[in-house]
Design a protein around this motif. Structure first.
Motif, short mmCIF file in Angstrom:
data_model
loop_
_atom_site.label_atom_id
_atom_site.label_comp_id
_atom_site.label_asym_id
_atom_site.label_seq_id
_atom_site.Cartn_x
_atom_site.Cartn_y
_atom_site.Cartn_z
N ILE A 149 7.91 7.65 30.02
CA ILE A 149 9.23 7.03 29.95
C ILE A 149 9.80 6.94 31.36
CG2 ILE A 149 11.58 7.23 29.06
CD1 ILE A 149 10.43 8.85 26.73
N ALA A 150 10.30 5.77 31.74
CA ALA A 150 10.90 5.56 33.05
C ALA A 150 12.40 5.86 32.96
CB ALA A 150 10.68 4.13 33.51
N HIS A 151 12.81 6.97 33.58
CA HIS A 151 14.22 7.38 33.60
C HIS A 151 14.85 6.80 34.86
CE1 HIS A 151 13.64 10.47 30.38
NE2 HIS A 151 12.39 10.40 30.84
N LEU A 152 15.37 5.60 34.77
CA LEU A 152 15.74 4.84 35.95
C LEU A 152 17.21 5.00 36.34
CD1 LEU A 152 13.78 1.58 35.15
CD2 LEU A 152 13.17 3.35 36.80
N PRO A 153 17.47 5.06 37.64
CA PRO A 153 18.85 5.21 38.14
C PRO A 153 19.68 3.95 37.88
CG PRO A 153 17.23 5.74 39.85
CD PRO A 153 16.50 5.07 38.73
N THR A 154 20.99 4.12 37.96
CA THR A 154 21.90 2.99 37.74
C THR A 154 22.66 2.61 39.01
OG1 THR A 154 23.65 4.51 37.01
CG2 THR A 154 22.19 3.59 35.31
N PHE A 155 22.41 3.31 40.13
CA PHE A 155 23.12 2.94 41.36
C PHE A 155 22.60 1.60 41.89
CE2 PHE A 155 19.68 5.81 42.82
CZ PHE A 155 19.04 5.01 43.74
N ALA A 156 23.37 0.98 42.76
CA ALA A 156 23.08 -0.38 43.21
C ALA A 156 21.94 -0.45 44.21
CB ALA A 156 24.33 -1.00 43.82
N LEU A 157 21.21 -1.53 44.13
CA LEU A 157 20.12 -1.83 45.06
C LEU A 157 20.26 -3.31 45.45
CD1 LEU A 157 17.83 0.14 45.94
CD2 LEU A 157 16.33 -1.06 44.35
N GLN A 158 19.81 -3.66 46.63
CA GLN A 158 19.84 -5.06 47.08
C GLN A 158 18.52 -5.38 47.76
OE1 GLN A 158 23.59 -6.10 48.78
NE2 GLN A 158 22.89 -8.06 49.57
N PRO A 159 17.43 -5.38 46.99
CA PRO A 159 16.09 -5.48 47.57
C PRO A 159 15.78 -6.83 48.19
CG PRO A 159 15.97 -5.58 45.18
CD PRO A 159 17.40 -5.28 45.53
N VAL A 160 14.70 -6.83 48.97
CA VAL A 160 14.36 -7.99 49.80
C VAL A 160 12.86 -8.24 49.74
CG1 VAL A 160 14.08 -6.57 51.88
CG2 VAL A 160 14.72 -8.98 52.12
N ALA A 161 12.44 -9.47 49.91
CA ALA A 161 11.02 -9.81 49.93
C ALA A 161 10.40 -9.40 51.27
CB ALA A 161 10.82 -11.30 49.70
N ALA A 162 9.23 -8.80 51.22
CA ALA A 162 8.56 -8.36 52.45
C ALA A 162 8.32 -9.54 53.40
CB ALA A 162 7.24 -7.68 52.11
N ALA A 163 8.00 -10.70 52.86
CA ALA A 163 7.76 -11.87 53.71
C ALA A 163 9.03 -12.25 54.47
CB ALA A 163 7.28 -13.04 52.86
N ASP A 164 10.19 -12.11 53.83
CA ASP A 164 11.45 -12.39 54.50
C ASP A 164 11.71 -11.38 55.62
OD1 ASP A 164 11.89 -14.53 52.84
OD2 ASP A 164 13.56 -13.63 51.75
N VAL A 165 11.34 -10.13 55.38
CA VAL A 165 11.52 -9.09 56.42
C VAL A 165 10.66 -9.43 57.63
CG1 VAL A 165 11.17 -6.65 56.98
CG2 VAL A 165 12.12 -7.30 54.75
N ALA A 166 9.42 -9.82 57.40
CA ALA A 166 8.53 -10.19 58.51
C ALA A 166 9.11 -11.38 59.29
CB ALA A 166 7.14 -10.51 57.98
N ALA A 167 9.64 -12.35 58.57
CA ALA A 167 10.22 -13.52 59.24
C ALA A 167 11.44 -13.13 60.07
CB ALA A 167 10.60 -14.57 58.20
N ALA A 168 12.27 -12.23 59.52
CA ALA A 168 13.45 -11.77 60.26
C ALA A 168 13.04 -10.99 61.50
CB ALA A 168 14.33 -10.92 59.36
N LEU A 169 12.02 -10.15 61.39
CA LEU A 169 11.54 -9.40 62.54
C LEU A 169 10.98 -10.33 63.61
CD1 LEU A 169 9.78 -6.41 60.75
CD2 LEU A 169 11.81 -6.26 62.21
N THR A 170 10.34 -11.40 63.18
CA THR A 170 9.84 -12.40 64.13
C THR A 170 10.99 -12.97 64.94
OG1 THR A 170 7.95 -12.98 62.73
CG2 THR A 170 8.66 -14.62 64.34
N ASP A 171 12.06 -13.35 64.27
CA ASP A 171 13.22 -13.91 64.97
C ASP A 171 13.83 -12.90 65.94
OD1 ASP A 171 12.95 -16.35 63.68
OD2 ASP A 171 14.41 -15.86 62.11
N VAL A 172 13.93 -11.65 65.50
CA VAL A 172 14.51 -10.62 66.36
C VAL A 172 13.63 -10.37 67.58
CG1 VAL A 172 15.14 -8.17 66.51
CG2 VAL A 172 15.78 -9.50 64.49
N ALA A 173 12.32 -10.34 67.36
CA ALA A 173 11.39 -10.09 68.46
C ALA A 173 11.46 -11.18 69.52
CB ALA A 173 9.96 -9.98 67.92
N LEU A 174 11.81 -12.38 69.11
CA LEU A 174 11.87 -13.51 70.04
C LEU A 174 13.28 -13.75 70.57
CD1 LEU A 174 9.51 -15.98 68.14
CD2 LEU A 174 8.94 -14.36 69.96
#
Length: 253
Positions: A149-174
């Motif tokens: 049984i998955a006893h899951l939390p109810t607090f808020a999350l705002q997750p992101v796609a890994a591909a979007d993170v890589a793209a954002a890091l690319t912009d920051v690196a440049l």
């Protein structure tokens, strides 16, 4: 421009290396499997020689509290030293939204030590704090499962796609270093149980789900503010529904 990606063989690192290469840059994917060990320092000097930017997206091989802290502190110190001696102009570090609010967690204490080591290194840097990845939802589900049984939390999350993170890091690196922190997150905020429950349904996972309002984040107290970004965060484009639609039905991310 030569850019070194520490942790270049991981989930974010592989995508980041590809994104930077497609932008026409010389990219070195540095990891122990490629002869570069940021903890022992082996191969670091030669990897960063001639580089203008170093991006650290590395992760420890063990998640035991003491080992995580040692890894992040030692690795960041060694990378910063090698970068400073090589004349690197900008270090970009991938960290986590909520690092400063979840110091009861050994992993987050390690990330705080990593951030501090870079901030005090004397090399211009940008710390990019990202929210949890969509790709981490399976691990969250498994970490909260007891007796099927998955006893899951109810607090808020705002997750992101890994591909979007890589793209954002690319912009920051440049871009020019900010010598501070940038927060990035997905476009949608909802309780953990909603994201994880939807993901388990997509996987056709048979386990039962119950809400646990007292559940923290892997043993650490958490609330609706703990793991979500502030008002100035950069919201990345991929919505959960779109990411979910691209995942094979019945298979983990």
């Amino acid at each position: 421009m030569k850019i070194v990606v520490i942790g270049g063989s991981g989930l974010i690192g592989r995508q980041l290396v590809s994104d930077l290469a497609h932008r026409g840059h010389e990219v070195v994917a540095a990891s122990p499997s490629r002869g570069v060990d940021s903890v022992t320092g082996t191969g670091l000097a030669s990897a960063v020689a001639g580089a203008q930017v170093v991006v650290d997206v590395s992760n420890p091989p063990s998640f035991a509290d003491d080992e995580v802290l040692t890894f992040f502190r030692t690795s960041a110190t060694n990378i910063a030293t090698a970068a400073r001696e090589a004349g690197v102009a900008h270090i970009v570090v991938l960290s986590i939204v909520g690092t400063d609010r979840l110091q009861v967690s050994g992993y987050f204490r390690g990330k705080q030590a990593q951030e501090s080591a870079y901030a005090q290194s004397g090399v211009a840097s940008t710390i990019v704090r990202a929210t949890q990845f969509f790709e981490f939802l399976s691990a969250i589900a498994d970490g909260y499962t007891r007796d099927g049984i998955a006893h899951l939390p109810t607090f808020a999350l705002q997750p992101v796609a890994a591909a979007d993170v890589a793209a954002a890091l690319t912009d920051v690196a440049l871009s020019r270093p900010v010598n501070g922190i940038i927060e990035i997150a997905g476009p949608e905020r909802a309780p953990v149980i909603e994201f994880v429950g939807t993901w388990l349904g997509h996987r056709e996972d048979p386990r039962a789900i119950v809400a646990d309002e007292k559940a923290g984040y892997f043993g650490a107290p958490a609330n609706d503010r703990t793991l979500v970004p502030g008002d100035g965060a950069r919201l990345l484009p991929t919505r959960f529904e779109a990411w979910l639609a691209a995942q094979p039905i019945g298979e983990p991310a």
